[in-house]
Write a protein that holds these residues in place. Structure first.
Motif, PDB file in Angstrom:
ATOM      1  N   THR A  73      -2.031  -1.785  14.799  1.00 13.61           N
ATOM      2  CA  THR A  73      -1.842  -3.003  14.006  1.00 13.61           C
ATOM      3  C   THR A  73      -0.464  -3.591  14.256  1.00 13.61           C
ATOM      4  O   THR A  73      -0.289  -4.817  14.374  1.00 13.61           O
ATOM      5  CB  THR A  73      -2.000  -2.685  12.503  1.00 13.61           C
ATOM      6  OG1 THR A  73      -3.274  -2.095  12.289  1.00 13.61           O
ATOM      7  CG2 THR A  73      -1.856  -3.964  11.667  1.00 13.61           C
ATOM      8  N   LEU A  74       0.541  -2.719  14.339  1.00 16.14           N
ATOM      9  CA  LEU A  74       1.904  -3.166  14.609  1.00 16.14           C
ATOM     10  C   LEU A  74       1.991  -3.844  15.967  1.00 16.14           C
ATOM     11  O   LEU A  74       2.644  -4.886  16.134  1.00 16.14           O
ATOM     12  CB  LEU A  74       2.861  -1.970  14.551  1.00 16.14           C
ATOM     13  CG  LEU A  74       4.333  -2.284  14.851  1.00 16.14           C
ATOM     14  CD1 LEU A  74       4.885  -3.286  13.840  1.00 16.14           C
ATOM     15  CD2 LEU A  74       5.157  -0.984  14.822  1.00 16.14           C
ATOM     16  N   ILE A  75       1.281  -3.257  16.949  1.00 22.62           N
ATOM     17  CA  ILE A  75       1.306  -3.845  18.295  1.00 22.62           C
ATOM     18  C   ILE A  75       0.680  -5.228  18.273  1.00 22.62           C
ATOM     19  O   ILE A  75       1.196  -6.181  18.861  1.00 22.62           O
ATOM     20  CB  ILE A  75       0.566  -2.933  19.300  1.00 22.62           C
ATOM     21  CG1 ILE A  75       1.369  -1.630  19.502  1.00 22.62           C
ATOM     22  CG2 ILE A  75       0.354  -3.654  20.641  1.00 22.62           C
ATOM     23  CD1 ILE A  75       0.648  -0.585  20.310  1.00 22.62           C
ATOM     24  N   VAL A 123       2.453  -8.774  19.195  1.00 21.91           N
ATOM     25  CA  VAL A 123       1.864  -9.659  20.210  1.00 21.91           C
ATOM     26  C   VAL A 123       1.681 -11.056  19.640  1.00 21.91           C
ATOM     27  O   VAL A 123       1.970 -12.074  20.280  1.00 21.91           O
ATOM     28  CB  VAL A 123       0.527  -9.102  20.716  1.00 21.91           C
ATOM     29  CG1 VAL A 123      -0.202 -10.146  21.585  1.00 21.91           C
ATOM     30  CG2 VAL A 123       0.754  -7.831  21.523  1.00 21.91           C
ATOM     31  N   ALA A 124       1.184 -11.112  18.380  1.00 19.33           N
ATOM     32  CA  ALA A 124       0.958 -12.412  17.726  1.00 19.33           C
ATOM     33  C   ALA A 124       2.268 -13.163  17.540  1.00 19.33           C
ATOM     34  O   ALA A 124       2.345 -14.385  17.777  1.00 19.33           O
ATOM     35  CB  ALA A 124       0.270 -12.218  16.378  1.00 19.33           C
TER      36      ALA A 124
END
Length: 440
Positions: free
Chosen positions: A5-7, A11-12
């Protein structure tokens, strides 16, 4: 938070930053670059040293000299700064709308086989650029043009042609005088009514001839303003050896302006032709025409030039007012930025509208002025109905006396002049007030 989720979040965020800088910030830069690319010319205002316009078989040339533009052909004269500035702005900012391929046989259809107007721009570097103008399109918003001898026909804004396609008279500076309103410190007028000399003392004008008198500063300032802003409407002769045909050998009116440095310029007005007068400046060779309103402004009399107010004063200098009328004696004194009543006692220290006393003394003009007062005026002022005493900051007092009504008029005299003025009787009514009407 899970690692996946952190990745995704990072990215977002990165994608958002990329979109912001590429689409928004980068988009701005791309738009600016595209606008720059579409410009007709990429040089700047300050790069231009010379302009040459060929229109209707006539060549007009202009050269930049310091911060001014000078017409050097077909005549030598100062150029109209506004028109030259407008042209240069259009040259350095206008864009090509689109380009059309055109064979030599099609140029005539665009009006480019023999262009009506050709503009050549010489840069400070010595490089020359050129634009030839043809016809406007059917909508009248664009014009066909050839740029720097190119093979393609460019569609450029019609306003660019409009800013180039002007007559020699439109391109020349049409100012009558080379002085500004602020520079003028003395004025001499010779009119059918006589010869008048005036000088500026601070913000006020003073008559020196035919005799020393306070002048109507607003009236004189208006005359100077019109003189320094007046424009010729036509040049009838660049050089005239004989001024008699224009009535300038014996001018109807002349106006001499002098600056603090001692520079002088004289405007002479001769015969009237239609709605215009012939004119000439003593320091310049052309004979020109100018609108009749200039003559009307200069056709003054002593009465028009002299002060017509009950008294001359600046409200900022007044610290005390004493108004004595048929009702009572009113005394007001300035305290800071307020005016306070001191008399009568029942209104003591109340704030008052002092402008109701000042205004009638500053907006009304005399209908007649008598340097030798008639018996009627002397008799009427023997026992004034109203007296106004204005005490200045330096302790001096201006006393203004108003007579009773004599028909529809009232006579007024102040202690700084022997002259008596005749005003409409409404001025008396404005000062014949009671204290309570002045209190806030």
């Amino acid at each position: 938070m899970k690692k996946s989720t952190l990745i995704l979040l990072l990215v977002a965020v990165g994608l958002g930053v990329f979109v912001y800088f590429y689409e928004y910030k980068g988009g701005e830069k791309r738009q600016q670059a595209e606008a720059e690319r579409k410009k007709i010319f990429q040089f700047k205002d300050e790069d231009i040293s010379r302009l040459s316009i060929n229109r209707a078989g006539e060549t007009l040339t202009f050269e930049r000299r310091d911060n001014d533009w000078v017409m050097t052909q077909p005549i030598s004269a100062k150029a109209d700064y506004s028109n030259v500035s407008s042209l240069i702005t259009n040259l350095t900012t206008s864009q090509i709308d689109r380009k059309l391929a055109a064979s030599a046989d099609k140029l005539a259809g665009y009006g480019l086989e023999q262009p009506a107007v050709t503009l050549t721009i010489t840069l400070k570097s010595g490089e020359q650029r050129q634009i030839k103008f043809g016809n406007k399109d059917f909508a009248g918003t664009s014009v066909y043009a050839l740029i720097d001898g190119g093979q393609e026909v460019a569609m450029v804004p019609a306003y660019l042609l409009d800013s180039v396609d002007k007559s020699a008279f439109e391109w020349r500076d049409k100012s009558l005088l080379d002085v500004t309103f602020e520079q003028v410190t003395a004025l001499e007028l010779t009119t059918p009514a006589g010869h008048f000399q005036l000088s500026k003392q601070g913000d006020q004008w003073q008559l020196q001839q035919p005799r020393s008198l306070p002048a109507d500063s607003a009236e004189v300032s208006s005359i100077v303003s019109q003189l320094t802003s007046a424009r010729m409407t036509e040049v009838v002769a660049e050089q005239a050896d004989d001024l008699k045909p224009y009535g300038l050998d014996k001018p109807l009116i002349s106006a001499k302006l002098r600056t603090q440095k001692g520079d002088e310029q004289i405007l002479m007005l001769g015969k009237k032709e239609g709605e215009h007068y012939f004119g000439k400046i003593n320091t310049k060779s052309p004979v020109f025409k100018l609108a009749s309103d200039v003559y009307t402004t200069l056709d003054v009399t002593l009465f028009k030039l002299r002060n017509k107010k009950p008294a001359i004063f600046s409200q900022d200098e007044i610290t005390r007012i004493q108004l004595k009328n048929e009702h009572q004696t009113i005394v007001c004194e300035k305290s800071g930025d307020k005016w306070l009543m001191k008399q009568p006692t029942e209104q003591k220290d109340k704030e008052v509208r002092a402008y109701e006393i000042f205004t009638p003394l500053t907006i009304n003009d005399a209908k007649e002025i008598f340097d030798v007062p008639p018996k009627e005026a002397t008799a009427a002022l023997t026992n004034p109905l109203v007296e106004v005493h204005l005490t200045k900051r330096d302790g001096q007092t201006i006393t203004i006396s108003l007579s009773k009504k004599v028909g529809e008029f009232v006579y007024i005299k102040n202690n700084s002049s022997p002259a008596v003025m005749k005003f409409e009787a409404s001025l008396l009514d404005q000062l014949n007030v009671k204290a309570d009407t002045l209190v806030l």
